[in-house]
Design an enzyme around this catalytic site. Structure first.
Site, short mmCIF file in Angstrom:
data_model
loop_
_atom_site.label_atom_id
_atom_site.label_comp_id
_atom_site.label_asym_id
_atom_site.label_seq_id
_atom_site.Cartn_x
_atom_site.Cartn_y
_atom_site.Cartn_z
N ASP A 191 -2.27 -4.84 -0.11
CA ASP A 191 -1.96 -6.16 0.45
C ASP A 191 -2.84 -6.50 1.65
OD1 ASP A 191 -0.74 -4.22 2.01
OD2 ASP A 191 1.26 -5.06 1.88
N GLN B 62 0.81 -1.22 0.00
CA GLN B 62 0.00 0.00 0.00
C GLN B 62 0.85 1.27 0.00
OE1 GLN B 62 -3.03 -1.52 3.28
NE2 GLN B 62 -3.81 0.28 2.25
N HIS B 63 0.20 2.38 -0.38
CA HIS B 63 0.68 3.74 -0.16
C HIS B 63 1.81 4.21 -1.07
CE1 HIS B 63 -1.66 3.16 3.43
NE2 HIS B 63 -0.75 2.43 4.04
#
Length: 503
Positions: free
Chosen positions: A241, A79-80
């Protein structure tokens, strides 16, 4: 005899799981390691091309007969992360990752421009944290101005893999909620937070369309040919994820709580409505199934038990044996296992501490148990917040390295007073991506498919590892947990007044 494939593009590696839904059997699992670019300023980056090369390597390990049977692919991604593309789709710079802490100043600047952390939560459900995508934009504007000037599209890691597979750009709500810009209540971009990130640029023009969780797209013919796949393969929306691990552990309907006992500990749960905490006690994310995924992360889990084991010269593989002869409550010892500082509760400057020592209880077995109990109590503290928000659970799905300990599995059941189950498939994120791909493929072909029903059918529980609360141990843990909370209150007061190193 078709197969669905799940890809998990993580920080350390890319994993591929090929699943035969008809026989409920994982027919192949492959992985390929990834490098990491680490800077002294806290930057953590990867080149997007490394992910693609790793995916190629994983498919090359999958035999040709299996590749010819693939009908759908789902992508899970860390992520991110921030992948900047120009108008032609070229990657402009290495991707800054979730674990990149070089942008803390930019977080503060965005939140100040937005009216403070509380106002950020009011606008979108979350504050702007260093890991989130938002702060990576002003950092890039300052440190890579030529990249920022050419920026045409903002993608997350799994979005970029989808773009490579299909030639199309999109985001889905789960991963998008980790940018810091998505209002998780309305599932729309927050104009206020986008403007707080860059008041002089219309960032929304750089964001691709948002799609529903059951969306799918055709693979690009040239990529199908390169990977040795049929041209009819569909690519599902994918997700972050954690969102994919929720699917892979069957956490797609109310009542199930997923828990990961890794270096850090995580708790996440499905909700059919937005679950936002006014003081940001958890991450208020959307799921990649059409619902929501409140998530709690503690920074110190197996790292606590590993540190004690290392200090006493044994392996955590022998930890259960070391604890033989000890009992719930560790003889009165209570550990606050905040060796890394802590995120939940928000004590970034805290340090670990051991309380209640006397002449009889300072043994390696009790100290090791205290570390395990402390990590478990920290997660229980987050769980209490979810209960206070009105969520209720019937069982815990346990994953991560700590789940291999029979003693820890029983401790979780006793402390949380819930049955504990361990999914048979260890690669939860990749398996969840495969199940999402199966769901989207069925719906694309006009067949009714309920993801919750599919998860109940395909997420199998490892035989012999399930445990239930022990009525004799539960009261002892309740008393010890109350002691933990009292010491935690003291730590909150102390570290609010004395940041680490100043006491």
């Amino acid at each position: 005899m078709s197969l669905v494939v799940g890809l998990d593009v993580g920080t350390q590696s890319v994993k591929l799981v090929a699943y035969d839904a008809a026989t409920r059997r994982v027919v192949s699992t492959h992985g390929h390691p990834l490098e990491l670019i680490a800077g002294d300023d806290g930057s953590r980056e990867q080149k997007a091309e490394w992910w693609i090369d790793a995916i190629r390597a994983c498919f090359a390990k999958l035999d040709a007969a299996s590749r010819s049977r693939v009908v759908a692919i789902g992508v899970s991604g860390q992520q991110h992360g921030f992948v900047p593309l120009d108008a032609a789709g070229k990657v402009l710079a290495p991707a800054k990752l979730w674990c990149d802490t070089s942008t803390q100043l930019e977080c503060d600047e965005i939140m100040e421009a937005a009216g403070g952390a509380t106002h950020c939560v009011e606008q979108a459900g979350n504050p702007i944290l260093a890991g989130y995508t938002a702060s990576k934009l002003p950092w890039t504007r300052k440190h890579r101005p030529e990249v920022y000037a050419q920026l045409a599209t903002i993608l997350l890691p799994h979005d970029y893999v989808n773009f490579w597979l299909t030639g199309e750009r999109w985001m889905e709500y789960g991963d998008a909620s980790g940018t810091g810009w998505l209002d998780v209540r309305t599932r729309q971009w927050s104009p206020e937070l986008l403007a707080a990130t860059d008041a002089d640029r219309k960032l929304i023009d750089c964001l691709p369309p948002l799609v529903e969780a059951d969306a799918s797209f055709p693979i690009a013919p040239v990529i199908a040919d390169e990977l040795g796949l049929p041209r009819a393969v569909r690519i599902s929306a994918g997700g972050g994820d954690n969102m994919m691990a929720a699917i892979g552990t069957g956490n797609v309907e109310p009542g199930v709580l997923s828990m990961s006992l890794g270096t850090s500990g995580t708790l996440f749960a499905y909700a059919d409505h937005p679950v936002v905490d006014d003081v940001a006690g958890w991450a208020a994310f959307c799921s990649s199934t059409g619902g929501w995924l409140p998530l709690i992360c503690t920074m110190n889990c197996t790292i606590a038990t590993e540190s004690v084991a290392k200090a006493f010269g044994f392996s955590t593989r022998d930890g259960d044996a070391v604890m033989v002869g000890t009992s719930p409550g560790a003889g009165g010892l209570v550990m606050l296992p905040f060796l890394n500082g802590e995120r939940t509760p928000d004590l970034p400057h805290a340090r670990g501490s051991l309380h209640g020592m006397d002449l009889n209880n300072v043994t390696r077995g009790n100290i090791y148990r205290a570390a395990m109990e402390g990590a478990t109590y920290a997660l229980r503290n987050g769980y209490d917040a979810l209960l206070a928000a009105g969520l209720r659970f019937d069982a815990i799905r346990l994953t991560g390295g700590g789940s291999h300990s029979a003693a820890w599995r029983q401790m979780i059941a006793d402390v949380f007073e819930l049955p504990v189950e361990v999914p048979l498939q260890a690669e939860g994120a990749a398996f969840g991506a495969a199940l999402q791909a199966l769901w989207a493929h069925e719906r694309a072909n006009g067949r009714e498919a309920d993801l919750a029903a599919m998860a109940r059918e395909h997420v199998l529980i490892a035989p012999g590892l399930s445990v239930r609360p022990d009525g004799k141990s539960v009261p002892a843990y309740q008393a010890s947990y109350r002691q933990f909370l009292r010491h935690l209150d003291g730590a909150k007061t102390f570290y609010a007044s004395h940041p680490a190193g100043t006491a």
